[in-house]
Design a protein around this motif. Structure first.
Motif, PDB file in Angstrom:
ATOM      1  N   ARG A 181      17.788  40.306  37.358  1.00  0.00           N
ATOM      2  CA  ARG A 181      18.718  40.378  36.232  1.00  0.00           C
ATOM      3  C   ARG A 181      20.036  41.024  36.679  1.00  0.00           C
ATOM      4  NH1 ARG A 181      17.508  38.369  31.347  1.00  0.00           N
ATOM      5  NH2 ARG A 181      15.679  39.652  31.019  1.00  0.00           N
ATOM      6  N   ASP A 182      19.917  42.099  37.432  1.00  0.00           N
ATOM      7  CA  ASP A 182      21.112  42.767  37.942  1.00  0.00           C
ATOM      8  C   ASP A 182      21.933  41.804  38.799  1.00  0.00           C
ATOM      9  OD1 ASP A 182      22.597  45.346  38.528  1.00  0.00           O
ATOM     10  OD2 ASP A 182      22.066  44.696  40.548  1.00  0.00           O
ATOM     11  N   PHE A 183      21.209  41.010  39.588  1.00  0.00           N
ATOM     12  CA  PHE A 183      21.887  40.043  40.464  1.00  0.00           C
ATOM     13  C   PHE A 183      22.627  38.990  39.640  1.00  0.00           C
ATOM     14  CE2 PHE A 183      21.785  35.961  42.711  1.00  0.00           C
ATOM     15  CZ  PHE A 183      22.416  36.310  43.888  1.00  0.00           C
ATOM     16  N   THR A 184      21.975  38.476  38.580  1.00  0.00           N
ATOM     17  CA  THR A 184      22.628  37.423  37.792  1.00  0.00           C
ATOM     18  C   THR A 184      23.867  37.944  37.087  1.00  0.00           C
ATOM     19  OG1 THR A 184      21.221  37.907  35.894  1.00  0.00           O
ATOM     20  CG2 THR A 184      20.508  36.139  37.330  1.00  0.00           C
ATOM     21  N   LYS A 185      23.877  39.253  36.759  1.00  0.00           N
ATOM     22  CA  LYS A 185      25.082  39.800  36.127  1.00  0.00           C
ATOM     23  C   LYS A 185      26.213  39.914  37.137  1.00  0.00           C
ATOM     24  CE  LYS A 185      22.821  42.261  32.424  1.00  0.00           C
ATOM     25  NZ  LYS A 185      21.864  43.357  32.375  1.00  0.00           N
ATOM     26  N   ARG A 186      25.845  40.164  38.396  1.00  0.00           N
ATOM     27  CA  ARG A 186      26.846  40.380  39.426  1.00  0.00           C
ATOM     28  C   ARG A 186      27.412  39.070  39.962  1.00  0.00           C
ATOM     29  NH1 ARG A 186      24.520  42.129  44.277  1.00  0.00           N
ATOM     30  NH2 ARG A 186      22.751  42.597  42.957  1.00  0.00           N
ATOM     31  N   LEU A 187      26.552  38.033  40.040  1.00  0.00           N
ATOM     32  CA  LEU A 187      26.933  36.826  40.777  1.00  0.00           C
ATOM     33  C   LEU A 187      28.210  36.140  40.270  1.00  0.00           C
ATOM     34  CD1 LEU A 187      25.937  35.045  43.204  1.00  0.00           C
ATOM     35  CD2 LEU A 187      25.076  33.500  41.467  1.00  0.00           C
ATOM     36  N   PRO A 188      28.371  35.912  38.934  1.00  0.00           N
ATOM     37  CA  PRO A 188      29.594  35.187  38.532  1.00  0.00           C
ATOM     38  C   PRO A 188      30.865  35.843  39.052  1.00  0.00           C
ATOM     39  CG  PRO A 188      28.093  35.382  36.684  1.00  0.00           C
ATOM     40  CD  PRO A 188      27.522  36.232  37.775  1.00  0.00           C
ATOM     41  N   GLY A 189      30.919  37.187  39.032  1.00  0.00           N
ATOM     42  CA  GLY A 189      32.094  37.873  39.566  1.00  0.00           C
ATOM     43  C   GLY A 189      32.268  37.610  41.045  1.00  0.00           C
ATOM     44  N   ARG A 190      31.146  37.567  41.750  1.00  0.00           N
ATOM     45  CA  ARG A 190      31.217  37.319  43.202  1.00  0.00           C
ATOM     46  C   ARG A 190      31.672  35.888  43.497  1.00  0.00           C
ATOM     47  NH1 ARG A 190      28.426  41.876  45.473  1.00  0.00           N
ATOM     48  NH2 ARG A 190      29.475  43.461  44.269  1.00  0.00           N
ATOM     49  N   VAL A 191      31.212  34.934  42.672  1.00  0.00           N
ATOM     50  CA  VAL A 191      31.665  33.555  42.866  1.00  0.00           C
ATOM     51  C   VAL A 191      33.170  33.481  42.592  1.00  0.00           C
ATOM     52  CG1 VAL A 191      31.383  31.165  42.120  1.00  0.00           C
ATOM     53  CG2 VAL A 191      29.388  32.626  42.322  1.00  0.00           C
ATOM     54  N   ASP A 192      33.631  34.263  41.606  1.00  0.00           N
ATOM     55  CA  ASP A 192      35.076  34.323  41.369  1.00  0.00           C
ATOM     56  C   ASP A 192      35.810  34.811  42.618  1.00  0.00           C
ATOM     57  OD1 ASP A 192      34.713  33.502  38.806  1.00  0.00           O
ATOM     58  OD2 ASP A 192      34.807  35.506  37.911  1.00  0.00           O
TER      59      ASP A 192
ATOM     60  N   SER B  11      18.921  33.212  34.478  1.00  0.00           N
ATOM     61  CA  SER B  11      18.810  34.230  33.419  1.00  0.00           C
ATOM     62  C   SER B  11      17.991  33.711  32.240  1.00  0.00           C
ATOM     63  CB  SER B  11      20.181  34.736  32.975  1.00  0.00           C
ATOM     64  OG  SER B  11      21.066  33.699  32.846  1.00  0.00           O
ATOM     65  N   GLN B  12      18.046  32.405  31.954  1.00  0.00           N
ATOM     66  CA  GLN B  12      17.188  31.870  30.895  1.00  0.00           C
ATOM     67  C   GLN B  12      15.713  31.998  31.267  1.00  0.00           C
ATOM     68  OE1 GLN B  12      18.463  27.880  29.463  1.00  0.00           O
ATOM     69  NE2 GLN B  12      20.385  28.393  30.440  1.00  0.00           N
TER      70      GLN B  12
END
Lengths: 240, 417
Positions: free
Chosen positions: B197-208, B297-298
């Motif tokens: 869960r922590d990873f999924t919150k972080r990933l979109p920012g990292r892809v940005d 996340s789903q």
């Protein structure tokens, strides 16, 4: 599994369309909803051309070409009796091959094509059984689907099946100068040659393999009570 | 006046931009490529023939070693083929876990692809950032299966074990202070689900961040826009699948068109390109990472709310639990038979395909009723893509060839098999 449920009607329309176009066609649908059409090598090219171009079929993609060598089909290392819902029987003796279980008694190789229609969301499997006499030869489909090029080279390399009309039928996966066709059932698993660096001659040398082939897990075919209708498993349990 | 003659050049198999063991024989006209002849097979291990000599379950580990950057997706197609022939239905929780790890695998594959593709074209830093995120996914693999790469986690009937309640933590190290160690363990205090869960919150920012480095980067666009263009018609002709097909504008994704497992119940979108060049394929894969993150996340939401079995309760196919074996003779016999002889699969044939990160990964399985496959054919997406290298690279220059190899996302484990 919902895939089997969802496949209740899958391919029925396709089967009907093929039967309407080719009344002689030998088309079947498996319980899993997969459509298979067995045909002779000489009709393959004309059929494939229509399947690709005709809007009733429009199979734009040839996803895979492969072959099956039926030489050892149904062959077991041990003869076993049955497996029931609760237990297993012992092995009774040396294995054998029941000739009746082979899908076709004549011939050995079968070339299998997997087609995909992106526009109609349908799959079709074409099977071409090669006649026992004469060289193993099927027409090449490179003129219809460009993807056939490497797939056919691979089948040629591994099974030694020739594709008539292929522009560049070379080996693809095996070593330069390789002899034999490794995926045939009579080709040993350990291969025929091994390589090593020879310090005396200062180069890599090829030698016959030093590995003795052995069976770690014997191949057995059980008459499993859960699958009463399965092909070779149908053999009667005898009580001698 | 002197004529410039065409000459033959060898590329690889030890070239760092050859992505493993690709050998290309190039026919050059000055700087311009006239013909590419890929020589493959240097990693050919005859996986299909090896599988014919082993009980079904013993080949799951070989599947990891095909495309060795998206391990669990390979296993998925293989266990699906076996399950279809056996006609078994797996627990819903196992399906969600499989989808969860399929999508994490897609992210890890695309991270590695992005890093190496950018490195080939000359952007060094993306590689380092991509590997930082990839490391977390390797830790998830390790937590769930015990192995960072070759997981052998999917089994016919479900998955090997449920998600662990505790995430393994970093131990003390002489190279790191107590504070650094605590910082590294900050998101590992809870279960594996909390960690993901922590990873999924972080990933979109990292892809940005990756996009910041590349998407509008002038050099990146000069190297990828208009390079290796494939029209949708040619993409279909050449047997393309996955991002290679979608980059050319064909909206085809097996997760939507021929859904398996629980994909129909999940919300995600299929990104499609327009121009069919390296840049569009880059955009497609970047967006796929974001969509995979949504799916992950789903899956997590569902998994938290629905505990249950993760493998079939049929000792003929899945081994009995240790605790049962302690007091049940039948369970002990089943365990012994399962690990010595395996199970027999009814005679028949099937073709099971999954939407692998690289495209359509299919397993054609023929069984004659024995405990080993009679014939196993692996349909690797990269094989068809590499076959088109000649057509894609003709008329381009050698640096463009490197960009095209990168955009094809080829891995020799699956091409040579």
């Amino acid at each position: 599994m919902d895939m089997t449920d969802g496949f209740a009607d899958e391919g029925r329309e396709l089967c009907d369309a093929i039967q309407a176009c080719w009344p002689e066609a030998h088309v079947s649908r498996s319980a899993l909803g997969e459509t298979t059409w067995s045909l002779a090598p000489d009709t393959l090219l004309s059929v494939a051309r229509i399947l690709q171009a005709d809007s009733r079929f429009s199979f734009e993609q040839l996803m895979d070409v492969t072959a099956v060598d039926y030489l050892a089909y149904g062959k077991e290392d041990w003869v076993t009796e049955m497996a029931t819902a609760t237990g297993f029987s012992r092995a009774r003796g040396e294995g054998h091959q029941d000739p009746a279980v082979r899908p076709r008694l004549d011939g050995r190789f079968e070339v299998v094509y997997h087609l995909l229609s992106v526009s109609r969301n349908e799959r079709l499997r074409l099977k071409v059984f090669l006649p026992p006499e004469g060289p193993p030869l099927v027409p090449s489909l490179t003129g219809i689907w460009a993807s056939a090029d490497w797939f056919e080279r691979e089948v040629f390399d591994l099974f030694g099946i020739l594709f008539d009309g292929h522009p560049d039928l070379r080996r693809i996966l095996t070593d330069y100068g390789f002899i034999g066709h490794p995926f045939r059932k009579d080709f040993p698993l350990s291969g025929e040659v091994e390589v090593r660096y020879d310090p005396e001659s200062g180069r890599v040398v090829y030698e016959p393999v030093s590995i003795t082939p052995r069976t770690l897990v014997p191949r057995v075919i059980r008459n499993d009570a859960r699958y009463p209708s399965t092909g070779p498993g149908k053999k009667e349990p005898s009580h001698d | 006046m002197t004529d410039i003659q065409s000459y033959t050049m060898n590329f690889g198999p030890q070239h760092p931009a050859a992505h493993g063991v690709l050998r290309l024989v190039l026919e050059m006209d000055g700087e311009v490529i006239r013909k590419v002849d890929p020589h493959i097979g240097l990693l050919h291990r005859a996986t299909e023939k090896l599988a014919e000599s082993k009980p079904f379950n013993q080949s799951i580990g070989y599947m990891d070693r095909l495309d060795y950057v998206s391990m669990m997706a390979n296993e998925h197609a293989y266990v699906l083929a076996i399950e279809r022939l056996l006609g078994i239905e797996i627990p819903v929780r196992a399906r969600y876990i499989r989808v969860l790890f399929d999508e994490l695998t897609r992210i890890t594959n695309h991270l590695l692809w992005l890093g190496s593709h950018a490195l080939d074209i000359g952007a060094m830093s993306v590689f380092l950032y991509a590997f930082r995120e990839r490391e977390d996914i390797m830790d998830m693999y390790e937590a769930v299966s015990g192995a960072r790469l070759h997981a052998t986690y999917y089994r016919p009937g479900g998955v090997h074990a449920d998600l662990p309640d505790r995430m393994p933590q970093h131990g003390p190290s002489r190279w790191r202070s107590k504070r650094e160690q605590a910082e590294r363990n900050r998101n590992r205090a809870g279960s594996l689900i909390d960690f993901i869960r922590d990873f999924t919150k972080r990933l979109p920012g990292r892809v940005d961040e990756f996009e910041n480095l590349l998407t509008d980067n002038r050099i990146w666009k000069q190297r990828t826009v208009g390079i290796g263009v494939v029209s949708p018609e040619r993409a279909l002709q050449l047997g393309f699948s996955g991002p290679m097909l979608r980059g050319s504008g064909v909206a085809w994704d097996l997760r939507r068109t021929r859904p398996y497992e629980v994909y129909p119940d999940l919300e995600f979108e299929i990104p499609v390109g327009r121009a069919g060049d390296c840049y569009d394929r880059y955009l497609v894969r970047i967006e796929e990472m974001r969509q995979s993150n949504r799916i992950v996340s789903q899956c997590l939401d569902w998994l938290v709310a629905h505990p249950g079995p993760v493998i079939l309760d049929d000792y003929k196919i899945a081994p009995p639990p240790r605790t049962v074996m302690k007091h049940d003779m039948e369970a002990l016999i089943h365990h012994f038979k399962l690990f010595t002889e395996g199970y027999t699969v009814p005679a028949g044939e099937t073709y099971a395909a999954v939407e692998h990160p690289k495209g359509e990964f299919g397993i054609y399985l023929v069984s004659d009723g024995a405990n080993k496959p009679y014939r196993l054919k692996i349909r690797a997406a990269g094989f068809a893509h590499l076959a088109a290298l000649d057509e894609m690279a003709r008329g381009h220059m050698i640096p463009d060839l490197v960009a095209i190899i990168g955009t094809q996302d080829i891995v020799f484990g699956e091409i040579d098999r």
